[in-house]
Scaffold this motif. Structure first.
Motif, PDB file in Angstrom:
ATOM      1  N   THR A 196       0.853  -1.180   0.000  1.00 54.47           N
ATOM      2  CA  THR A 196       0.000   0.000   0.000  1.00 54.47           C
ATOM      3  C   THR A 196       0.892   1.234   0.000  1.00 54.47           C
ATOM      4  N   PHE A 197       0.289   2.388  -0.251  1.00 53.28           N
ATOM      5  CA  PHE A 197       1.070   3.617  -0.236  1.00 53.28           C
ATOM      6  C   PHE A 197       1.557   3.955   1.172  1.00 53.28           C
ATOM      7  N   GLU A 198       0.888   3.457   2.200  1.00 50.76           N
ATOM      8  CA  GLU A 198       1.350   3.696   3.564  1.00 50.76           C
ATOM      9  C   GLU A 198       2.671   2.993   3.847  1.00 50.76           C
ATOM     10  N   LYS A 207       4.312  11.292  -2.345  1.00 50.94           N
ATOM     11  CA  LYS A 207       3.361  10.178  -2.248  1.00 50.94           C
ATOM     12  C   LYS A 207       1.926  10.690  -2.290  1.00 50.94           C
ATOM     13  N   ARG A 208       1.657  11.758  -1.550  1.00 54.81           N
ATOM     14  CA  ARG A 208       0.304  12.317  -1.514  1.00 54.81           C
ATOM     15  C   ARG A 208      -0.107  12.842  -2.882  1.00 54.81           C
ATOM     16  N   VAL A 211      -1.124   9.826  -5.055  1.00 54.25           N
ATOM     17  CA  VAL A 211      -2.411   9.277  -4.630  1.00 54.25           C
ATOM     18  C   VAL A 211      -3.551  10.172  -5.107  1.00 54.25           C
ATOM     19  N   ASP A 212      -3.399  11.488  -4.954  1.00 49.95           N
ATOM     20  CA  ASP A 212      -4.448  12.414  -5.406  1.00 49.95           C
ATOM     21  C   ASP A 212      -4.658  12.316  -6.912  1.00 49.95           C
ATOM     22  N   MET A 252      -0.681   0.898  -6.419  1.00 50.84           N
ATOM     23  CA  MET A 252      -1.697   1.513  -7.284  1.00 50.84           C
ATOM     24  C   MET A 252      -2.904   0.603  -7.435  1.00 50.84           C
ATOM     25  N   LEU A 255      -4.900   0.482  -4.229  1.00 56.99           N
ATOM     26  CA  LEU A 255      -5.598   1.736  -3.959  1.00 56.99           C
ATOM     27  C   LEU A 255      -6.875   1.853  -4.795  1.00 56.99           C
TER      28      LEU A 255
END
Length: 475
Positions: A196-198, A207-208, A211-212, A252, A255
């Protein structure tokens, strides 16, 4: 029934078929119900019908299936991809009937099998018999069914199917057989990568931003339609080996809840086969071409090929050439040509260790919309890995590690390897040891790097001296 059987036996089949047609017309005068059939496989595409799948999902989840006496169960996983365990999916068994209600109308669903009338080899994957669902309703509800109910069933069924579906990792088959369609196209396994991105070691702001951008793409159907562009987006992930490019792709997929299609270009026969593979890719998919610089000769900047020697030509003439004939032009059409608009909600992701080797036409904006560099591990990335592997957010050795990370390049994969406890059940007692191992690895990396830079400098000086000597006029 006895008389009809005798009649069919002693009279011609043509006369019997004509009488059968007239008999059906006579029955339809007194029989007030209309029937609609949804076959599992239809037409010549040899592909499972989306309408059949939607009806199956709808009937499995709707309240009407609770009244079915015969059910068939299948073991399946939830669509979360987290390996959370198996669940049982219940569906109507063959020759079972249930009743549904919609806006005051009663509708009858039945699951049937049409046995094959021929002994020839069937092109349907499951069995020679063809499964189908049959919907029966009174003729006075025809407008309601045609205008509202069928759309309701398909929309609800697709939504339920997406919610319960198992995300998959596809790869294109390497064997080609014109007589067996099952060897063509894609094969798959369940996609259960936990990334995951976390858990990705990366700068939080970067990273943010990624994700956006991904979330905005997944919600942008109306926007892409309004601006006149296919609903797809390209990502170029580049950087040294071990910086997390494959992990980024898995994050990806997790998410967005997308399937992953890992395309091996060297296994694709030609441009035509590449287009056929594209047509078989569903929506909500990530199309991945890893190490694109190594897949095919796509880095030559359109230079002319050198002439081959006579021995090579003889060898090619005597042996079958099994190499892929996919061209740069065919790949470009695959990414953003007319064929790329056949389908929607797709991400195309390239990965490479050497971005400078790729043809500029392949990675220009519009094809690869986002260029994301995954570089060496910084202190922010290290803190993410320390939290993942050791469960800590701070330590007295962090300051020293931060200073070494600013001086030396090390990949997130190398950092993670040094932070891996020898016994995963005893993480708390391994914190000091793991951090010390990382510091030692950073110091050794710094020493080796200094030695390498010194050797490189000496080689450069020697080359300059040699060039000057060769350029000097001979006496």
């Amino acid at each position: 029934m006895f008389l009809w059987a005798m009649f069919r036996q002693y009279f011609s089949s043509i006369l019997g078929d004509r009488l059968g047609v007239h008999a059906m017309k006579l029955v339809s005068i007194f029989y007030p119900y209309i029937e609609i059939t949804f076959f599992e496989y239809t037409g010549q595409r040899l592909k499972r019908s989306e309408a059949y799948a939607a009806v199956e999902s709808y009937l499995s989840a709707s309240s009407c299936s609770k009244h079915a006496r015969r059910l068939k169960a299948d073991s399946d996983r939830s669509g979360s991809g987290s390996g959370s365990g198996s669940t049982l999916i219940l569906a109507m068994d063959d020759h079972e009937e249930v009743i549904d209600s919609f806006s005051g109308a009663k509708l009858y669903w039945s699951s049937q099998i049409a046995p094959s009338k021929s002994h020839a080899i069937s092109f349907y994957p499951s069995s020679p018999d063809r499964r189908f669902y049959r919907l029966s309703f009174h003729r006075r509800h025809r407008d309601l069914v045609a205008e509202s109910y069928l759309r309701h069933v398909l929309d609800e069924g697709k939504a339920i199917g997406l919610k319960n579906r198992v995300r998959r990792l596809y790869t294109n088959n390497t064997s080609y057989d014109s007589y067996d369609f099952r060897k063509l196209g894609w094969s798959h396994v369940n996609f259960e990568h936990p990334a995951t991105f976390e858990t990705i070691a990366m700068d939080p702001e970067k990273k943010r931003d990624i994700v956006d951008d991904l979330i905005a793409f997944s919600r942008g159907k109306e926007f892409y339609s309004r601006v006149g562009k296919p609903w797809k987006r390209g990502y170029l992930l580049y950087g040294p080996p071990g910086t997390g490019k494959s992990t980024m792709i898995a994050a990806m997929a997790n998410l967005l809840d997308y399937d992953v299609y890992d395309l091996e270009l060297t296994a694709v026969k030609n441009n035509s086969s590449l287009r056929k593979l594209l047509l078989e890719i569903s929506g909500k998919a990530i199309i991945v071409l890893e190490d694109i610089d190594c897949s095919l000769d796509l880095s030559g900047k359109r230079k002319k090929e050198k002439e081959k020697s006579e021995e090579e030509e003889k060898k090619i003439g005597s042996e079958e050439n099994t190499e892929s004939k996919v061209t740069l032009s065919g790949l470009l059409n695959f990414i953003d040509g007319l064929w790329s608009a056949c389908g929607g909600e797709r991400l195309v992701v390239f990965t490479t260790n050497f971005v400078e080797k790729l043809d500029p036409a392949l990675i220009r904006r519009g094809r690869m919309d986002r260029h994301i560099e995954l570089s060496y591990c910084d202190f922010e990335g290290f803190k993410v890995l320390a939290r993942n592997y050791l469960g800590i957010n701070e330590h007295t050795l962090f300051e020293k590690i931060q200073r070494l990370l600013e001086e030396r390049n090390i990949t997130p994969a190398d950092v993670a390897e040094n932070l891996m406890p020898k016994k995963v059940t005893e993480v708390a007692g391994s914190v000091e040891v793991c951090l010390t191992n990382l510091i030692q690895a950073l110091m050794e990396s710094k020493l080796n790097s200094a030695k390498g830079e010194e050797e490189m400098l000496e080689a450069t000086v020697a080359k300059v001296v040699e060039e000057k000597e060769s350029a000097a006029p001979s006496t």
